[in-house]
Each structure stands twice: as structure tokens, then as C-alpha cells.
Design a protein around this motif. Structure first.
Motif, PDB file in Angstrom:
ATOM      1  N   ILE A  45     -12.789  -3.384  -5.464  1.00  8.80           N
ATOM      2  CA  ILE A  45     -11.511  -2.882  -4.950  1.00  8.80           C
ATOM      3  C   ILE A  45     -11.637  -2.492  -3.485  1.00  8.80           C
ATOM      4  CG2 ILE A  45      -9.817  -1.009  -5.142  1.00  8.80           C
ATOM      5  CD1 ILE A  45     -10.466  -1.085  -8.220  1.00  8.80           C
ATOM      6  N   SER A  46     -12.724  -1.832  -3.134  1.00  6.04           N
ATOM      7  CA  SER A  46     -12.945  -1.414  -1.756  1.00  6.04           C
ATOM      8  C   SER A  46     -12.997  -2.617  -0.819  1.00  6.04           C
ATOM      9  CB  SER A  46     -14.245  -0.617  -1.660  1.00  6.04           C
ATOM     10  OG  SER A  46     -14.518  -0.260  -0.336  1.00  6.04           O
ATOM     11  N   ARG A  48     -11.753  -5.609  -1.390  1.00  7.86           N
ATOM     12  CA  ARG A  48     -10.470  -6.318  -1.418  1.00  7.86           C
ATOM     13  C   ARG A  48      -9.450  -5.677  -0.486  1.00  7.86           C
ATOM     14  NH1 ARG A  48      -7.222  -7.688  -6.851  1.00  7.86           N
ATOM     15  NH2 ARG A  48      -7.862  -9.812  -6.435  1.00  7.86           N
ATOM     16  N   TRP A  49      -9.397  -4.346  -0.478  1.00  7.74           N
ATOM     17  CA  TRP A  49      -8.344  -3.643   0.247  1.00  7.74           C
ATOM     18  C   TRP A  49      -8.826  -2.903   1.491  1.00  7.74           C
ATOM     19  CZ3 TRP A  49      -4.041  -5.638  -1.067  1.00  7.74           C
ATOM     20  CH2 TRP A  49      -3.824  -6.063  -2.382  1.00  7.74           C
ATOM     21  N   GLY A  50     -10.092  -3.034   1.833  1.00  8.68           N
ATOM     22  CA  GLY A  50     -10.593  -2.419   3.058  1.00  8.68           C
ATOM     23  C   GLY A  50     -10.904  -0.947   2.953  1.00  8.68           C
ATOM     24  N   GLY A  51     -11.209  -0.473   1.760  1.00  9.19           N
ATOM     25  CA  GLY A  51     -11.559   0.933   1.582  1.00  9.19           C
ATOM     26  C   GLY A  51     -12.915   1.254   2.173  1.00  9.19           C
ATOM     27  N   GLN A  52     -13.131   2.517   2.447  1.00 12.73           N
ATOM     28  CA  GLN A  52     -14.387   2.965   3.046  1.00 12.73           C
ATOM     29  C   GLN A  52     -15.295   3.694   2.064  1.00 12.73           C
ATOM     30  OE1 GLN A  52     -15.074   2.010   6.246  1.00 12.73           O
ATOM     31  NE2 GLN A  52     -13.177   0.874   5.915  1.00 12.73           N
ATOM     32  N   HIS A  64      -2.655   5.781   0.236  1.00 12.12           N
ATOM     33  CA  HIS A  64      -2.407   4.423  -0.216  1.00 12.12           C
ATOM     34  C   HIS A  64      -2.148   3.531   0.973  1.00 12.12           C
ATOM     35  CE1 HIS A  64      -2.311   5.739  -4.340  1.00 12.12           C
ATOM     36  NE2 HIS A  64      -1.438   6.682  -4.011  1.00 12.12           N
ATOM     37  N   ARG A  65      -2.817   2.405   0.997  1.00  6.18           N
ATOM     38  CA  ARG A  65      -2.599   1.437   2.061  1.00  6.18           C
ATOM     39  C   ARG A  65      -1.444   0.541   1.671  1.00  6.18           C
ATOM     40  NH1 ARG A  65      -7.376   1.644   5.059  1.00  6.18           N
ATOM     41  NH2 ARG A  65      -9.117   2.470   3.898  1.00  6.18           N
ATOM     42  N   GLU A  66      -0.725   0.066   2.667  1.00  7.70           N
ATOM     43  CA  GLU A  66       0.374  -0.844   2.387  1.00  7.70           C
ATOM     44  C   GLU A  66      -0.180  -2.207   1.971  1.00  7.70           C
ATOM     45  OE1 GLU A  66       3.651  -1.072   5.035  1.00  7.70           O
ATOM     46  OE2 GLU A  66       3.270   0.939   5.811  1.00  7.70           O
ATOM     47  N   ASN A  67       0.507  -2.867   1.059  1.00  4.23           N
ATOM     48  CA  ASN A  67       0.104  -4.210   0.654  1.00  4.23           C
ATOM     49  C   ASN A  67       0.318  -5.165   1.819  1.00  4.23           C
ATOM     50  OD1 ASN A  67      -0.452  -3.262  -1.876  1.00  4.23           O
ATOM     51  ND2 ASN A  67       1.494  -3.886  -2.748  1.00  4.23           N
ATOM     52  N   LEU A  68      -0.648  -6.015   2.016  1.00  8.98           N
ATOM     53  CA  LEU A  68      -0.539  -6.993   3.105  1.00  8.98           C
ATOM     54  C   LEU A  68      -0.159  -8.340   2.556  1.00  8.98           C
ATOM     55  CD1 LEU A  68      -3.692  -5.976   5.112  1.00  8.98           C
ATOM     56  CD2 LEU A  68      -1.348  -5.329   5.559  1.00  8.98           C
TER      57      LEU A  68
END
Length: 68
Positions: A45-46, A48-52, A64-68
Motif C-alpha cells: 500500500i505504501s 502504491r500510494w507514496g506513503g512514508q 488521506h491522499r487524493e486519488n490520482l
């Protein structure tokens, strides 16, 4: 190394092998197979969505990050 050798023998290319990540998972202190599965899912998940992988309690702003 053994795993990579077996994958080469199975026909995988170096380009395909370069996409593998091992060991996989975030350091959550997992002790059980179920906890290890959570650490693997967390890394996927990290990535996929650019989590740190930071604790949300130590961050500020939207969580929450916006869906790209």
C-alpha cells in the motif's frame, strides 16, 4: 541467490528479476504469520500510494491522499 538462480532457470529475464523486492514488508515488529502478512500488505500500500510509513500521530495535515 538460490531463489534468483531458480527463477532464471524458469526463464525470467534480468529485467523481470530487477522488479522483485526481498525481503518484503515494513518493520512492524511482527511475530506471527498474520502480522507478517500485515507488514507485507502495508509495504504494498505504501509503495502504491507514496506513503512514508510514518506514524500518523507525528504528522500534521490531511491523512488521506487524493486519488490520482
Amino acid at each position: 541467490d538460490d531463489r534468483l538462480d531458480r527463477l532464471r532457470e524458469a526463464g525470467l529475464t534480468e529485467a523481470e528479476l530487477s522488479t522483485l523486492s526481498s525481503p518484503i514488508g515494513l518493520d512492524l515488529g511482527a511475530r506471527t504469520p498474520e502480522e507478517t502478512a500485515v507488514s507485507i500488505a502495508a509495504e504494498i500500500i505504501s509503495l502504491r500510494w507514496g506513503g512514508q510509513g510514518e506514524r500518523l500521530a507525528s504528522t500534521s495535515g490531511a491523512i488521506h491522499r487524493e486519488n490520482l
